[in-house]
Structures are given as C-alpha cells and as structure tokens.
Scaffold this active site. Structure first.
Site, PDB file in Angstrom:
ATOM      1  N   ARG A  99       8.108 -42.794  10.474  1.00  0.00           N
ATOM      2  CA  ARG A  99       7.978 -44.131   9.868  1.00  0.00           C
ATOM      3  C   ARG A  99       9.279 -44.563   9.199  1.00  0.00           C
ATOM      4  NH1 ARG A  99       2.256 -44.547   6.740  1.00  0.00           N
ATOM      5  NH2 ARG A  99       1.029 -45.329   8.486  1.00  0.00           N
ATOM      6  N   MET A 118      13.547 -45.179   8.924  1.00  0.00           N
ATOM      7  CA  MET A 118      14.457 -45.964   9.770  1.00  0.00           C
ATOM      8  C   MET A 118      14.953 -45.129  10.953  1.00  0.00           C
ATOM      9  SD  MET A 118      17.848 -48.154   8.918  1.00  0.00           S
ATOM     10  CE  MET A 118      18.896 -46.911   8.249  1.00  0.00           C
ATOM     11  N   LEU A 129      18.652 -33.676  10.838  1.00  0.00           N
ATOM     12  CA  LEU A 129      19.442 -34.843  10.435  1.00  0.00           C
ATOM     13  C   LEU A 129      20.004 -34.632   9.035  1.00  0.00           C
ATOM     14  CD1 LEU A 129      19.499 -37.801  11.930  1.00  0.00           C
ATOM     15  CD2 LEU A 129      17.859 -36.186  12.828  1.00  0.00           C
ATOM     16  N   SER A 141      23.687 -35.765   6.527  1.00  0.00           N
ATOM     17  CA  SER A 141      24.280 -36.991   5.998  1.00  0.00           C
ATOM     18  C   SER A 141      25.752 -36.742   5.709  1.00  0.00           C
ATOM     19  CB  SER A 141      23.532 -37.350   4.717  1.00  0.00           C
ATOM     20  OG  SER A 141      24.333 -38.136   3.895  1.00  0.00           O
ATOM     21  N   SER A 142      26.535 -37.813   5.680  1.00  0.00           N
ATOM     22  CA  SER A 142      27.980 -37.654   5.422  1.00  0.00           C
ATOM     23  C   SER A 142      28.249 -37.224   3.980  1.00  0.00           C
ATOM     24  CB  SER A 142      28.719 -38.950   5.728  1.00  0.00           C
ATOM     25  OG  SER A 142      28.202 -39.983   4.941  1.00  0.00           O
ATOM     26  N   CYS A 143      27.227 -37.275   3.104  1.00  0.00           N
ATOM     27  CA  CYS A 143      27.456 -36.868   1.711  1.00  0.00           C
ATOM     28  C   CYS A 143      27.617 -35.351   1.569  1.00  0.00           C
ATOM     29  CB  CYS A 143      26.356 -37.376   0.800  1.00  0.00           C
ATOM     30  SG  CYS A 143      24.819 -36.512   1.041  1.00  0.00           S
ATOM     31  N   TYR A 184      21.206 -33.473  -3.504  1.00  0.00           N
ATOM     32  CA  TYR A 184      20.790 -33.886  -2.158  1.00  0.00           C
ATOM     33  C   TYR A 184      21.719 -33.263  -1.109  1.00  0.00           C
ATOM     34  CZ  TYR A 184      19.907 -37.214   1.668  1.00  0.00           C
ATOM     35  OH  TYR A 184      19.590 -37.782   2.869  1.00  0.00           O
ATOM     36  N   LYS A 188      21.071 -30.630   2.046  1.00  0.00           N
ATOM     37  CA  LYS A 188      21.457 -30.914   3.435  1.00  0.00           C
ATOM     38  C   LYS A 188      22.379 -29.816   3.983  1.00  0.00           C
ATOM     39  CE  LYS A 188      19.323 -34.753   4.293  1.00  0.00           C
ATOM     40  NZ  LYS A 188      18.258 -34.732   5.308  1.00  0.00           N
ATOM     41  N   PRO A 206      25.078 -38.213  10.315  1.00  0.00           N
ATOM     42  CA  PRO A 206      25.365 -39.632  10.544  1.00  0.00           C
ATOM     43  C   PRO A 206      26.198 -40.250   9.432  1.00  0.00           C
ATOM     44  CG  PRO A 206      22.980 -39.207  10.371  1.00  0.00           C
ATOM     45  CD  PRO A 206      23.686 -37.982   9.911  1.00  0.00           C
ATOM     46  N   ASN A 250      27.037 -44.094   7.519  1.00  0.00           N
ATOM     47  CA  ASN A 250      26.078 -45.081   6.972  1.00  0.00           C
ATOM     48  C   ASN A 250      25.359 -45.772   8.121  1.00  0.00           C
ATOM     49  OD1 ASN A 250      27.083 -44.897   4.181  1.00  0.00           O
ATOM     50  ND2 ASN A 250      28.929 -45.782   5.073  1.00  0.00           N
ATOM     51  N   HIS A 306      21.035 -49.692   0.433  1.00  0.00           N
ATOM     52  CA  HIS A 306      22.430 -49.517   0.841  1.00  0.00           C
ATOM     53  C   HIS A 306      23.097 -50.889   0.983  1.00  0.00           C
ATOM     54  CE1 HIS A 306      21.001 -45.455   2.537  1.00  0.00           C
ATOM     55  NE2 HIS A 306      21.669 -45.238   1.429  1.00  0.00           N
ATOM     56  N   TRP A 347      29.494 -57.140  -6.257  1.00  0.00           N
ATOM     57  CA  TRP A 347      30.126 -56.215  -7.194  1.00  0.00           C
ATOM     58  C   TRP A 347      31.338 -55.525  -6.566  1.00  0.00           C
ATOM     59  CZ3 TRP A 347      26.114 -52.980 -10.438  1.00  0.00           C
ATOM     60  CH2 TRP A 347      25.411 -53.868 -11.278  1.00  0.00           C
TER      61      TRP A 347
HETATM   62  N1  LIG Z   1      19.792 -44.356   6.272  1.00  0.00           N
HETATM   63  C1  LIG Z   1      21.040 -43.929   6.337  1.00  0.00           C
HETATM   64  O1  LIG Z   1      22.019 -44.694   6.163  1.00  0.00           O
HETATM   65  C2  LIG Z   1      21.322 -42.503   6.656  1.00  0.00           C
HETATM   66  C3  LIG Z   1      22.636 -42.123   6.734  1.00  0.00           C
HETATM   67  C4  LIG Z   1      22.939 -40.804   6.996  1.00  0.00           C
HETATM   68  C5  LIG Z   1      21.907 -39.901   7.163  1.00  0.00           C
HETATM   69  N2  LIG Z   1      20.627 -40.275   7.106  1.00  0.00           N
HETATM   70  C6  LIG Z   1      19.609 -39.226   7.282  1.00  0.00           C
HETATM   71  O2  LIG Z   1      18.621 -39.548   8.209  1.00  0.00           O
HETATM   72  C7  LIG Z   1      17.368 -38.982   7.803  1.00  0.00           C
HETATM   73  C8  LIG Z   1      16.322 -40.063   7.770  1.00  0.00           C
HETATM   74  O3  LIG Z   1      16.757 -41.098   6.915  1.00  0.00           O
HETATM   75  P1  LIG Z   1      16.050 -42.525   6.899  1.00  0.00           P
HETATM   76  O4  LIG Z   1      17.065 -43.493   6.464  1.00  0.00           O
HETATM   77  O5  LIG Z   1      15.298 -42.746   8.157  1.00  0.00           O
HETATM   78  O6  LIG Z   1      15.031 -42.308   5.677  1.00  0.00           O
HETATM   79  P2  LIG Z   1      13.633 -43.046   5.401  1.00  0.00           P
HETATM   80  O7  LIG Z   1      13.628 -44.379   6.050  1.00  0.00           O
HETATM   81  O8  LIG Z   1      13.382 -42.947   3.930  1.00  0.00           O
HETATM   82  O9  LIG Z   1      12.593 -42.096   6.158  1.00  0.00           O
HETATM   83  C9  LIG Z   1      12.288 -40.823   5.714  1.00  0.00           C
HETATM   84  C10 LIG Z   1      10.900 -40.480   6.192  1.00  0.00           C
HETATM   85  O10 LIG Z   1      10.538 -39.168   5.705  1.00  0.00           O
HETATM   86  C11 LIG Z   1       9.207 -39.210   5.264  1.00  0.00           C
HETATM   87  N3  LIG Z   1       8.928 -38.225   4.232  1.00  0.00           N
HETATM   88  C12 LIG Z   1       9.535 -38.093   3.033  1.00  0.00           C
HETATM   89  N4  LIG Z   1       8.973 -37.073   2.347  1.00  0.00           N
HETATM   90  C13 LIG Z   1       8.016 -36.552   3.150  1.00  0.00           C
HETATM   91  C14 LIG Z   1       7.099 -35.477   3.001  1.00  0.00           C
HETATM   92  N5  LIG Z   1       7.063 -34.720   1.892  1.00  0.00           N
HETATM   93  N6  LIG Z   1       6.238 -35.224   4.015  1.00  0.00           N
HETATM   94  C15 LIG Z   1       6.264 -35.977   5.129  1.00  0.00           C
HETATM   95  N7  LIG Z   1       7.113 -37.000   5.344  1.00  0.00           N
HETATM   96  C16 LIG Z   1       7.983 -37.277   4.348  1.00  0.00           C
HETATM   97  C17 LIG Z   1       9.044 -40.597   4.678  1.00  0.00           C
HETATM   98  O11 LIG Z   1       7.695 -40.947   4.612  1.00  0.00           O
HETATM   99  P3  LIG Z   1       7.161 -41.744   3.310  1.00  0.00           P
HETATM  100  O12 LIG Z   1       8.032 -42.961   3.207  1.00  0.00           O
HETATM  101  O13 LIG Z   1       5.736 -42.033   3.641  1.00  0.00           O
HETATM  102  O14 LIG Z   1       7.344 -40.808   2.149  1.00  0.00           O
HETATM  103  C18 LIG Z   1       9.831 -41.441   5.674  1.00  0.00           C
HETATM  104  O15 LIG Z   1       9.032 -41.836   6.751  1.00  0.00           O
HETATM  105  C19 LIG Z   1      17.615 -38.332   6.437  1.00  0.00           C
HETATM  106  O16 LIG Z   1      17.810 -36.955   6.621  1.00  0.00           O
HETATM  107  C20 LIG Z   1      18.892 -38.953   5.965  1.00  0.00           C
HETATM  108  O17 LIG Z   1      19.662 -38.077   5.186  1.00  0.00           O
HETATM  109  C21 LIG Z   1      20.288 -41.568   6.844  1.00  0.00           C
END
Ligand SMILES: NC(=O)c1ccc[n+]([C@@H]2O[C@H](COP(=O)([O-])OP(=O)(O)OC[C@H]3O[C@@H](n4cnc5c(N)ncnc54)[C@H](OP(=O)(O)O)[C@@H]3O)[C@@H](O)[C@H]2O)c1
Length: 326
Positions: A17, A19, A110, A112-114, A141, A145, A172, A174, A188, A211
């Site tokens: 669910r 992104m 997955l 993150s760049s952090c 965090y 990772k 990944p 951003n 973000h 900002w």
């Molecule tokens: N977005 C970015 O810019 C970005 C950049 C670099 C890396 N990433 C990496 O990509 C990955 C996904 O990121 P995203 O942006 O897609 O995050 P997101 O939109 O917040 O999605 C994370 C998903 O994980 C689920 N989740 C969290 N805690 C859970 C739990 N205890 N049990 C089951 N499901 C759980 C959430 O469900 P609920 O919402 O229902 O809790 C949500 O569906 C992460 O590892 C992140 O570090 C993202």
C-alpha cells in the site's frame, strides 16, 4: 543477463500500500506475474515474529520484495527515533529470517540513500557505506537500513551455497510519484511543493514562499522507474549479479543520474501546475546539505537506466494528486 521470467512464481510484496510497494505490484502485474501475494498492515504486522512466521509457513512464497518500512521526514525521525529503529529492525529481521526458514531463495531489500555518511564524496558510490559518520537526525533509521543490507549479505555468505540464498539490496535516491505522502508538515520536497503550489493556484495567492535559498541540489527518481529497477535487479542472473558486486558490498544504488536545484524544481512544479504567481525563497531558513547525488554507475553497468525525466514524472504525479483530491 536476466533470468527468463517464470510468471507463475509466488511473489510476496511487503508494503504494497506504500508508494514503492504499490509501484512494484503495478510493475509485476504489467509484466504478467499472476501470483502476487499482499497483506495489509492490519492483516499482518511485520514487527510480530509469530505472525510473520505463520504467514511464511502458510504461503511459502518464492520471492519477496521488502518495501514495508516505517518511513518519515526529519521531524518524525527526530521525534520518534526509538520507533524508527525498533520497527525497521523488527520488520526486516522477521521478514528476512522467516523467508530464509521457509525456503525463499530470492529477496530484494529496499534501503535508502540515508545509509551513507553525511559528508560522503559526491556522487555517492556504494563503497561510501560505513566510511564516515551518519547524519544525526536519521541515524537510527539509517542504522536499521544498514543492518538490513548486512543481514542480506550475511545470509548469502552463510547460506548461499547450502540453500541457494540470493538476497539483494537496493538504495533508492529521493522518490516521487503516485501514492506519495502529501502531509502538510511531514512530506518530502516534491509532494510538499505540489501541495503548496496547487493550494496557491486554487487560492489565487500572489506568491509562494519556499524555505531556504533554493540553491541545494537534489536527485529525484520517478517511483515507477524505481519499481522497474527493482524488478530488473531481482531478475538478473546470479552469476552476472555476483560478478559485479562484492559479498560484503553488495547493495546497488538506484538514482536518476542528474540533480536539480530546488529553484529549478520549484519552477518546474509551478509550470506543471499552471501557477502564475511569484516564487520567493526565504534564505533565513536552513538549507540542508548543498548537494546529494548518488552514483548509479553500478546500476548502469548492469544495463539499466531511468526513463522518466523529471518534467514527465511531475506531470504524472500531479495528475494522480488531482485525481485523489476528490
Ligand atoms: N519514498 C522515498 O522517497 C524513498 C526513498 C528512498 C528509499 N525509500 C524506501 O522504500 C521503502 C518504501 O518506502 P515508501 O516511500 O513506499 O513508504 P510508505 O509509502 O510509507 O510505505 C511503507 C509501507 O509499509 C507498511 N508498514 C509499515 N509498518 C508496517 C508493519 N509493522 N507491518 C506491515 N506493514 C507495515 C505501511 O503500511 P501502513 O501505512 O498501513 O502502516 C506502508 O504500506 C522504504 O524502505 C524506504 O526506506 C523510499
């Protein structure tokens, strides 16, 4: 160099669910994978070891994409550091270990760049990992990772030969796109600006204040490209993948390969939205790092490049933002 697709494989996408997870599901479905398993957070709490063990025992997936995580901006990371480190360590430890116990040979983690040091040389290469101090605001965090990457590598090293384990990690840059978080205080830069410019256009506001000086440069990747890169890397043939990474330095950056200043980004977003007012920068506010660009050389060596340029990606993202307003 990729393994011929077996479209009947049972694939579990954790975090479908979110992104990134939802984009991975879209990509797999578009390729014809017919056996994708998903569970909501309410159905399966990945921090709960017993629930995760029962899930893997019952479903026995062939592959796992681990895109579930507790994610957030600087403010959330600073306010809830314990939740960030605990939830992420638990989720990834449960999923990776139970996947191993129940015979999953292929898993993509997955990150993150952090994970990279605050002062890593630019563009940031994979070997910058653990070469310096992390940015303190999201250190818990990032540590989780890094543990995820090292867990994948450790399982490969210990069980690669004996059990055919092949767990890979991607980092990944951003990301932006459909399904992003548009929270007014905790989003973000791209979703935050889309929301601000959209509201300014609707409210006929003569100017928007951003900002900082607008000079920091950042890299952005459209989430469907990220999903495509994830599936591409997962499907690379093992010998080929292993020939390009080290057993203890195996993660792969996924970036767009070009950065933009916040000024350029803001102008592009205002044009995409059709906002005709003025853009002002408040230089009294902090800027953050002047530059953050990942090196995607390794990924390019594998034969993959992003296809969605920033302007195209912003158009698609804004369309999806407007569709979801209703
Ligand atoms: N977005 C970015 O810019 C970005 C950049 C670099 C890396 N990433 C990496 O990509 C990955 C996904 O990121 P995203 O942006 O897609 O995050 P997101 O939109 O917040 O999605 C994370 C998903 O994980 C689920 N989740 C969290 N805690 C859970 C739990 N205890 N049990 C089951 N499901 C759980 C959430 O469900 P609920 O919402 O229902 O809790 C949500 O569906 C992460 O590892 C992140 O570090 C993202």
């Amino acid at each position: 160099m990729s393994v011929p697709n077996n479209l009947n494989q049972k694939i579990y996408v954790a975090g479908h669910r979110g992104m990134v997870g939802s984009a991975i599901v879209r990509n797999l479905q578009a390729q014809g994978y017919s056996h994708i398993i998903v569970k909501t957070h309410a159905e399966l709490d990945l921090t709960n070891q017993i629930q995760v063990a029962t899930f893997f025992e019952t479903e026995k997936p062939d592959q796992v994409y681990l895109a579930a995580a507790k994610v957030g901006g600087i403010k959330a990371n600073n306010t809830f550091p314990a939740e960030f480190i605990y939830n992420n360590l638990m989720m990834q430890s449960n999923v990776i270990h139970q996947a191993f116990l129940f015979g999953v040979r292929k898993l993509l983690f997955l990150g993150s760049s952090c994970i990279y040091p605050k002062l890593a040389p630019q563009p940031i290469r994979e070997d910058a990992l653990l070469a310096g101090k992390l940015e303190p605001t999201n250190e818990p965090y990032a540590i989780a990772k890094i543990a995820g990457i090292k867990m994948c590598e450790s399982y490969n090293r210990q069980y690669g030969q004996s059990h055919g384990i092949d767990y890979r990690s991607v980092m990944p840059t951003n990301l932006y796109g459909p399904g992003d978080n548009y929270h007014p205080e905790n989003s973000h830069v791209i979703p935050a600006l889309i929301r601000r410019f959209h509201e300014a256009k609707m409210g006929n506001n003569p100017y928007v204040v951003i900002w900082g000086s607008g000079t920091p440069r950042r890299e952005f990747l459209y989430v469907d490209d990220m999903a495509a890169a994830s599936v591409f890397l997962m499907e690379l043939e093992k010998n080929f993948f292993d020939s390009k990474v080290d057993p203890m330095l195996s993660h792969v950056n996924v970036g767009f390969g070009k950065d933009y200043s916040i000024i350029e980004l803001a102008r592009m977003i205002s044009e995409v939205i059709g906002y005709e007012g003025e853009i002002r920068f408040d230089s009294t506010m902090p800027d953050g790092a002047p530059l953050k660009l990942m090196s995607s050389k390794k990924l390019n060596l594998f034969g993959w490049r992003a296809v969605t340029d920033l302007e195209q990606g912003l158009h698609k993202t804004y369309t999806s933002f407007v569709e979801n307003l209703g």
